[in-house]
Design an enzyme around this catalytic site. Structure first.
Site, PDB file in Angstrom:
ATOM      1  CG  HIS A 392      -2.286   0.554   0.921  1.00  0.00           C
ATOM      2  ND1 HIS A 392      -2.524   1.490  -0.071  1.00  0.00           N
ATOM      3  CD2 HIS A 392      -3.502   0.293   1.465  1.00  0.00           C
ATOM      4  CE1 HIS A 392      -3.809   1.780  -0.113  1.00  0.00           C
ATOM      5  NE2 HIS A 392      -4.432   1.064   0.816  1.00  0.00           N
ATOM      6  CG  ASP A 396      -2.820   5.084  -4.546  1.00  0.00           C
ATOM      7  OD1 ASP A 396      -2.177   5.009  -3.487  1.00  0.00           O
ATOM      8  OD2 ASP A 396      -2.739   6.046  -5.342  1.00  0.00           O
TER       9      ASP A 396
END
Length: 422
Positions: A392, A396
């Protein structure tokens, strides 16, 4: 006589230390030049190191599992005419895990002694039981019969309405009638086996711990209808019987390589210490492969340039090399994204761990037939979940979902796999 100090060789660029996997010669034994001396591991690749000289092994740097820095003393050999003419000793058998002694299981308890009913002056009248009728008995009598291993249907009954009484049961046992053998009690297992975590298993443990500690994972799972893809795969295998058999993986690889150019942040590696993301044009695809010694990840290089059969051939070759323990260090490093698959054991969904320093990993789950609604009608389709995990810090959630949805579209309409996008 003279001593020859053999230092840990540099067996790979950037390698600072190696792990000793196994010694082929014991201290006190002789060894010939170029005879296998020791196996060393680095980056999941095991390298066989041979002796540089004839001589007698005097000492070693450590037992299997010990780490040795490059350039440190690995072994000391005694060299000279006498040692050189000695007969080389045979390589010892591989070390095996020592199993902890297992205590013998206690004997099953003997049935409790049966109290014999006092003989009656007059034998009680037996009540006839209809053939096939279930015997009548109180819960206490049934429990006692079970403990004794007696089947009540064979016990003559004297109680009201053909009920088997406790006295009937005791009389039956005392008379030495044939009874069913009591069910054997499960054997008690004891003992603890200690297995030292070394070699490949330690490499896996360290890599997985580091990946989970440093990478904020998030997983995304999408359902894919592979009915048409499976039909196409069956046709291609039937028409090209002389070529490598196609599994799901070559098609998934093609879908991934066709999609990645639109999502360059996913075909990437992240050097978090330097704060640099390297986006790769080439797709060097890691293929998580289970071997007898643990999980390894050989690399399918330039997967974007392979057709279905070339990919299938290379997948089979790499898997065979890994399971035979012959994969080279170059074949086990340099991947940019990884596929992991449990094949028929794929389950409903997984949350795969990213192969650091990569930022994404995909894992197809097993294909199952189940009813789905298509155009308002319930039909049976071949369905598969596609599981994935992403870093992450780099990827995204929206981009990850779009990436998987694009792969889903190609798999559900397999003709698009072979049409150049505009």
């Amino acid at each position: 006589m003279a001593e020859y100090v053999f230092r840990t060789p540099d067996i790979g660029e950037g390698v600072a230390e190696v792990e000793i996997v196994a010694w082929h010669v014991k201290p006190g034994e002789t060894v010939a030049e170029d005879q296998p001396l020791v196996d060393l591991m680095t980056d999941k690749a095991t390298v066989e190191i041979t002796s540089p000289v004839d001589g007698k092994l005097v000492s070693t740097a450590g037992e299997p599992g010990a780490k040795a820095a490059v350039g440190s003393v690995l072994a000391v050999l005694e060299v000279g005419a006498e040692a050189a003419t000695s007969t080389p000793a045979a390589a010892p058998e591989p070390t095996r895990a020592v199993e902890a002694p297992v205590a013998a299981a206690p004997p099953a308890p003997a049935p409790a002694p049966v109290a014999t009913a006092a003989p009656a002056a007059v034998a009680p009248a037996l009540v006839a039981r209809a053939p096939g009728a279930a015997p009548l008995a109180s819960p206490a009598v049934r429990r006692r019969a079970q403990q004794l291993g007696v089947r009540l249907q064979f016990v003559p009954a004297t109680g009201p309405a053909g009920r088997v009484t406790r006295e009937d049961l005791d009389r039956f046992v005392a008379a030495g009638e044939t009874v069913a053998a009591p069910a054997a009690a499960p054997a008690v297992r004891t003992g603890v086996e200690e297995v030292k975590v070394i070699g490949l298993r330690r490499q896996i443990a360290e890599r997985m711990s580091e990946a989970k500690r440093r990478i904020p994972h998030f997983s995304y799972i999408e359902e894919v209808d592979v009915t048409e893809l499976e039909r196409l795969r069956g046709e291609l295998n039937a028409q090209a019987a002389d070529r490598p058999r196609l599994t799901l993986l070559p098609f998934l690889i093609r879908a991934v390589t066709r999609t990645l150019p639109r999502y360059p942040q996913i075909n990437a590696t992240y050097d978090d210490e330097a704060g640099v993301v390297r986006r790769h044009a080439a797709v060097h695809l890691g293929l998580a492969t289970q071997t007898p010694t643990g999980l390894v990840v050989p690399v399918l290089r330039h997967a974007e340039a392979l057709d279905l059969w070339a990919a299938a051939t290379e997948i089979a070759r790499l898997a065979s090399a890994c399971r035979a323990g012959k994969a080279t260090r170059d074949e086990l490093s340099g991947s940019t994204i990884t596929l992991t698959s449990l094949g028929p054991l794929g389950g409903l969904a997984t949350t795969p761990v990213i192969n650091r320093p990569e930022v994404a990993i995909l894992g197809p789950n097993k294909i199952v037939e189940r009813p789905v609604v298509v155009g308002g009608q319930v039909v049976v389709r071949k369905m598969m979940n596609l599981s994935s995990s992403f870093d992450h810090r780099v990827v995204d959630g929206w981009d990850a979902a779009e990436f998987i949805q694009a792969i889903k579209r190609l798999l559900e309409t397999p003709a698009l796999l072979f049409v150049e996008a505009r």
